[in-house]
Design a protein around this motif. Structure first.
Motif, short mmCIF file in Angstrom:
data_model
loop_
_atom_site.label_atom_id
_atom_site.label_comp_id
_atom_site.label_asym_id
_atom_site.label_seq_id
_atom_site.Cartn_x
_atom_site.Cartn_y
_atom_site.Cartn_z
N ILE A 1 -55.95 6.42 -32.78
CA ILE A 1 -54.95 5.49 -32.95
C ILE A 1 -55.96 4.24 -32.50
N ASP A 2 -56.45 4.73 -31.67
CA ASP A 2 -56.62 3.85 -31.50
C ASP A 2 -58.10 3.00 -32.15
N THR A 3 -58.94 3.95 -32.56
CA THR A 3 -59.56 3.67 -33.15
C THR A 3 -59.56 2.86 -34.44
N LEU A 4 -58.00 3.21 -35.19
CA LEU A 4 -57.51 2.47 -35.98
C LEU A 4 -56.85 1.45 -35.21
N VAL A 5 -56.51 1.17 -34.26
CA VAL A 5 -56.63 -0.39 -33.84
C VAL A 5 -57.87 -1.63 -33.60
N GLY B 1 -58.42 -8.73 -38.97
CA GLY B 1 -57.44 -9.83 -38.50
C GLY B 1 -56.22 -9.17 -37.92
N PHE B 2 -55.76 -9.16 -37.58
CA PHE B 2 -54.46 -7.94 -37.13
C PHE B 2 -54.67 -8.20 -35.47
N ASP B 3 -53.76 -9.12 -35.09
CA ASP B 3 -53.97 -8.82 -33.15
C ASP B 3 -52.09 -8.40 -32.39
N ALA B 4 -51.40 -7.45 -32.72
CA ALA B 4 -50.45 -7.73 -32.78
C ALA B 4 -49.35 -6.58 -32.72
N VAL B 5 -49.25 -5.39 -32.17
CA VAL B 5 -48.65 -4.31 -32.76
C VAL B 5 -46.87 -4.13 -32.88
N SER C 1 -48.23 -1.96 -45.48
CA SER C 1 -49.19 -0.95 -44.55
C SER C 1 -50.14 -0.51 -45.98
N GLY C 2 -49.49 -0.42 -47.03
CA GLY C 2 -50.08 -0.17 -48.37
C GLY C 2 -51.82 -0.91 -48.88
N GLU C 3 -51.30 -2.25 -48.27
CA GLU C 3 -51.86 -3.43 -48.90
C GLU C 3 -53.04 -2.96 -48.16
N ALA C 4 -52.68 -2.45 -46.28
CA ALA C 4 -54.11 -2.69 -45.31
C ALA C 4 -54.31 -0.96 -45.15
N LEU C 5 -53.44 -0.34 -45.13
CA LEU C 5 -54.50 1.42 -44.65
C LEU C 5 -54.34 2.43 -45.48
N PRO D 1 -48.02 -14.94 -34.99
CA PRO D 1 -49.62 -14.06 -35.78
C PRO D 1 -49.34 -14.58 -36.78
N ASN D 2 -50.75 -14.51 -37.17
CA ASN D 2 -51.00 -15.54 -38.42
C ASN D 2 -51.57 -14.62 -39.52
N LYS D 3 -51.24 -12.83 -39.24
CA LYS D 3 -51.10 -12.04 -40.28
C LYS D 3 -50.53 -10.61 -39.71
N LEU D 4 -49.59 -10.83 -40.27
CA LEU D 4 -48.27 -9.60 -40.24
C LEU D 4 -48.55 -8.40 -40.96
N MET D 5 -49.29 -6.97 -40.16
CA MET D 5 -48.42 -5.42 -41.02
C MET D 5 -47.43 -4.80 -40.88
#
Length: 211
Positions: free
Chosen positions: A90-94, A101-105, A72-76, A36-40
């Protein structure tokens, strides 16, 4: 790929533990490269202290491995975890995370809790040492009246899964691991042990690289 999201669900984040044990793991062999290039890092728990400790600990471990990580506080919006969400929400959040830029959960959930009881084996003797009822009863009644004789503790069964949110359904699950968190004691120790166990297993299964 663009990123990963880590979600920890459950009360095991309220505490800490004396032992974390990897029970089993599975890796999708179709996924040949996961970087991943960017991880939350997101911990879902009403315990704000536990969530912050967990997110920072895991974020730092990924950052050491050159994985761009965020808490999480930096993105949500902080209100997102305040109530239970529908599948549509949850689908909307994804979708929103993917747009950012997030690609994995990565999802961690407590699958169950066992309450265990052990006892002091020091009372155990081999053979028929006491031939009189009175002496026998006098000696072993302490088992029932001494609370230190029994040791009660809990085992939290936790499952952690990594999903790629930008690939087809057949390749979405990247990795899953089952862990047991045994006898929680303090928040800091439990979170550190849990994060270390996950990182070690991800390295062993060639999901992330060793330092």
């Amino acid at each position: 790929m663009k990123i990963g999201v880590i979600i920890i669900i459950g009360s095991f984040l309220f505490m800490s533990c004396s032992s974390v044990k990897i029970v089993d793991s599975w890796k999708n062999e179709e996924v040949l490269f996961f970087k991943p290039n960017k991880l939350m890092v997101l911990g879902i728990t009403p315990n704000l202290t536990a969530r912050k400790i967990f997110e920072e600990e895991l974020k730092n471990e990924f950052m050491k491995r050159n994985i761009n990580a965020y808490v999480s506080g930096e993105a949500l919006d902080t209100s997102f975890t305040d109530s239970q969400k529908t599948e549509e929400e949850i689908d909307t959040l994804v979708q929103k995370l993917s747009q950012k830029g997030f690609d994995a959960v990565v999802i961690s959930a407590v699958k169950g809790i066992d309450e265990k009881r052990t006892y002091d084996r020091g009372y155990y003797t081999v053979g028929y040492s006491w031939r009189r009822f009175g002496r026998y009863y006098y000696t072993y009644q302490d088992i029932f009246y001494n609370p230190r004789y029994y040791n009660e503790y809990k085992i939290y069964h936790v499952e952690t899964s990594i999903y790629n949110i930008n690939e087809g359904e057949n390749k979405s699950l990247v990795w899953v691991g089952s862990l047991d968190i045994i006898d929680p004691t303090t928040i800091t120790t439990t979170v550190r042990d849990y994060v270390n166990a996950i990182i070690a297993k991800l390295i062993k299964d060639n999901i992330i690289t060793e330092l």
